[in-house]
Design a protein around this motif. Structure first.
Motif: not given
Length: 473
Positions: A326-337, A357-361, A367-378
């Protein structure tokens, strides 16, 4: 009578206004949004009757705040509600580490070595917490009131979280701490990345991890009611873009990010201050989703179903990798949720068997992408069948977060990067960090000491600076 305008109605702006009004200053709070509260707002984001916190959700540092404790907010409807467990951290084998308000109960789940290490690190911090916060919640330029307690904290707080975590041998204790440490929003291998984890854990052992009954908006509603009783006024829907748009006042306090203060004040600020405010560094972002769920999350580990907060992050190594990416500007495959189940402590947020349910990654800045799937997968990873219970999802990525609250520049909900320099010196190097370098102008947002959190201490401290100015002018 002295007059003051506070621009921005987050908890720090309201704390500043209350502190000034208590001293007889005629205060008006001006807010750009249609609702007051900044990071302490609550909305029906998914289905009618489901109350979702727009930003701040769990209020460890709020309950621990000297300013909040000094105010009779219970008279204005603020009620703290506590879950059975403060936090749970699940693992792939179906186990989970759990954080209890009690240090003894927390340590009891570990082997003898790690139990002793937990007690050794957090026992003294918790016992001395009220003394420690007196110094940590004040600007660094002040002489410490409790130098020994502060020094003991500082020697550990300056360590990288990865180094401090070596005090524990087992993955359960390490990951439990590292999940809290990740709230620093900064690579956990860097100096001072232990600071936030130590402070939040100690505050939790002292005061728990409560939620506000009825939503985080209950905090701002109580503060606004208190301010109104003191004679203060509030205006909503008024966006300030220049000092020229404000009526004359003896002091103006900005509950805004430093760049916005530089834009509004323009040439009134000395050039060196304007440059410093524009150079202020913002950190990683959040991608937030709010979910209307049919029933509860089907966690594999039942303790997760009792916890107000769940760190959905996997192993220590995964957390370190995700935060580095995240600090390097890369979206993690498995983010901290981070998942919050506030309704467990406060059922008034739910309706008809449906729960909010309240959640964030953690995601890269801007970041302009959609992290929804990454959060749901975690979440699904530790709660198989979770997706099947989702009724609807509300999304707010970094761009939308900044639109909803302009203080969250690039989606940075911490209002500033927590690198070692900025933890100690924010928003600029100055004898008074709250003074904006021009007569009667002050900054009171979370970009000032002691930083992020709905604790109101930035506003309280800034108001003290403004009162000192009024006294001498």
């Amino acid at each position: 009578m002295s007059t003051a305008i506070v621009v921005g109605s987050g908890p720090n702006g309201l704390a500043a206004a209350i502190t000034l009004a208590e001293k007889g200053v005629d205060v008006t709070v001006v807010e750009a949004a249609d609702t007051l509260g900044g990071g302490t707002r609550t909305s029906e984001l998914t289905l009618p009757g489901l109350l979702h916190d727009d930003c701040s959700a769990i209020h460890t540092m709020t309950a621990a705040s000297p300013f909040i404790q000094s105010q009779p907010l219970d008279q204005y409807g603020l009620r703290w509600r506590y879950p059975d467990l403060d936090m749970a951290h699940p693992f792939d084998d179906g186990s989970a580490a759990t954080l209890h308000t009690s240090i003894t109960d927390t340590a009891a789940q570990f082997d003898d070595h790690d139990a002793r290490a937990w007690q050794r690190i957090f026992g003294p911090l918790t016992r001395r917490f009220d003394r420690l916060r007196d110094d940590v919640f004040r600007p660094i330029v002040h002489m410490p009131r409790h130098p020994l307690a502060l020094a003991a904290f500082g020697t550990q707080a300056l360590l990288p979280a990865t180094v401090l975590a070596r005090r524990w041998r087992g993955e359960q204790a390490r990951a439990l701490f590292m999940g809290v440490a990740a709230h620093v929003y900064y690579p956990l291998t860097r100096p001072a990345s232990s600071s936030v984890g130590l402070m939040i854990t100690a505050a939790g052992h002292r005061y728990g991890w409560p939620v506000a009954e009825g939503g985080s908006a209950a905090i701002s509603k109580a503060m606004v009611a208190r301010l109104t009783d003191l004679g203060g006024k509030t205006e909503t829907g008024t966006r300030v873009t220049s000092l020229k748009h404000l009526p004359s006042a003896d002091v103006v306090l900005f509950d805004l990010a430093p760049g916005a203060v530089a834009d509004i004040a323009g040439d009134v600020l000395p050039r060196r201050v304007s440059r410093a405010y524009r150079r202020y560094r913002h950190g990683a972002a959040a991608f937030k989703i709010d979910i209307a769920l049919d029933g509860d999350i089907p966690w594999t580990n039942p303790d997760c179903g009792r916890a107000g907060t769940v760190h959905v992050a996997g192993t220590t190594a995964e957390i370190v990798t995700a935060e580095r990416d995240v600090a390097a500007g890369r979206m993690p495959v498995r983010p901290f949720v981070l998942v919050c189940q506030q309704y467990l402590a406060d059922p008034s947020r739910s309706a008809g068997g449906r729960n909010p349910i309240w959640a964030y990654a953690h995601v890269p800045h801007g970041y302009t992408g959609d992290a929804t799937e990454a959060i749901l997968e975690q979440i699904e990873r530790f709660a198989p069948g979770f997706r099947a219970r989702i009724l609807t999802i509300h999304r707010r990525g970094p761009v939308a977060l900044a639109e909803h609250n302009p203080n969250y520049v690039g989606g940075d909900i911490a209002t500033g990067r927590n690198d070692p320099k900025q933890i100690l010196i924010r928003p600029r190097l100055a004898p008074d960090p709250y003074g904006a370098g021009a007569p009667g102008l002050f900054i009171c947002s979370a970009a000032t000491p002691p930083g992020v959190g709905a604790h109101g201490m930035c506003g309280y401290n800034a108001a003290q600076s403004a009162l000192n100015y009024l006294h001498h002018h």
